[in-house]
Scaffold this motif. Sequence first.
Motif, PDB file in Angstrom:
ATOM      1  N   PHE A   1      -5.847   0.915  -6.086  1.00  0.00           N
ATOM      2  CA  PHE A   1      -4.558   1.583  -5.892  1.00  0.00           C
ATOM      3  C   PHE A   1      -4.652   2.946  -6.550  1.00  0.00           C
ATOM      4  O   PHE A   1      -4.716   3.049  -7.774  1.00  0.00           O
TER       5      PHE A   1
ATOM      6  N   CYS B   1      -3.782  -4.575  -9.371  1.00  0.00           N
ATOM      7  CA  CYS B   1      -4.140  -3.311  -8.716  1.00  0.00           C
ATOM      8  C   CYS B   1      -5.573  -3.426  -8.192  1.00  0.00           C
ATOM      9  O   CYS B   1      -6.482  -3.787  -8.942  1.00  0.00           O
TER      10      CYS B   1
ATOM     11  N   SER C   1       0.835  -1.193   0.000  1.00  0.00           N
ATOM     12  CA  SER C   1       0.000   0.000   0.000  1.00  0.00           C
ATOM     13  C   SER C   1       0.871   1.245   0.000  1.00  0.00           C
ATOM     14  O   SER C   1       1.974   1.258   0.548  1.00  0.00           O
TER      15      SER C   1
END
Length: 214
Positions: A92, A89, A39
Amino acid sequence: MGARKKTGILISGRGSNMQALVKAARDPAFPAEIVVVISNRASASGLDFAKAEGIATEVVDHKAHASREAFDAELDAALKRHGAELVACAGFMRIMTEGFVQRWRDRMINIHPSLLPAYKGLHTHERALADKVTRHGCSVHFVRSDVDSGPLIAQASVPVLKSDTPETLAARVLDAEHKIYPRALAVVASGAVRVEGETLVAAKPGLHIPLTIP
């Protein structure tokens, strides 16, 4: 079955699609193994879920890097530290540099809450309601430098109701996302599809691309 493809997942928040991928990958027969969840925000609650699942986690804080290139270089290094072969992803919220996208070309996938090519970008549910469309949905695609473009792997469609708000429509689409993202990762990780130029080709007979869920 061949070796499972080592997959890194990128998140910025709770990572509900990450959770769907992790749950699917609990099955030893699933062709992808989740090796790390990364993250750009240390506060992302999805990191706690990954840790509880015994999955490695990393934080690559975009605010700690002087440029997008420096951030992407550290992100790339983090993925490689864990042996990632594919990248998924999942919410994101960073736009990657051309160099990063090229390094992971045809090995990085993303899920977007619209039936691409319609409604690229943000506020997809509001825009769909404003246009009074009757069907909306989500798409999984290979990542390219142009946002929300790239060969389509899978799409799921949901009805748009007259009573819908952006929130109710978003919830219905999110349910579809959780179903279709694991299926899309599975066909990529298993080698059932390949990219030729900007076209996705089924490598196995009888597979219709993009995968669709009505």
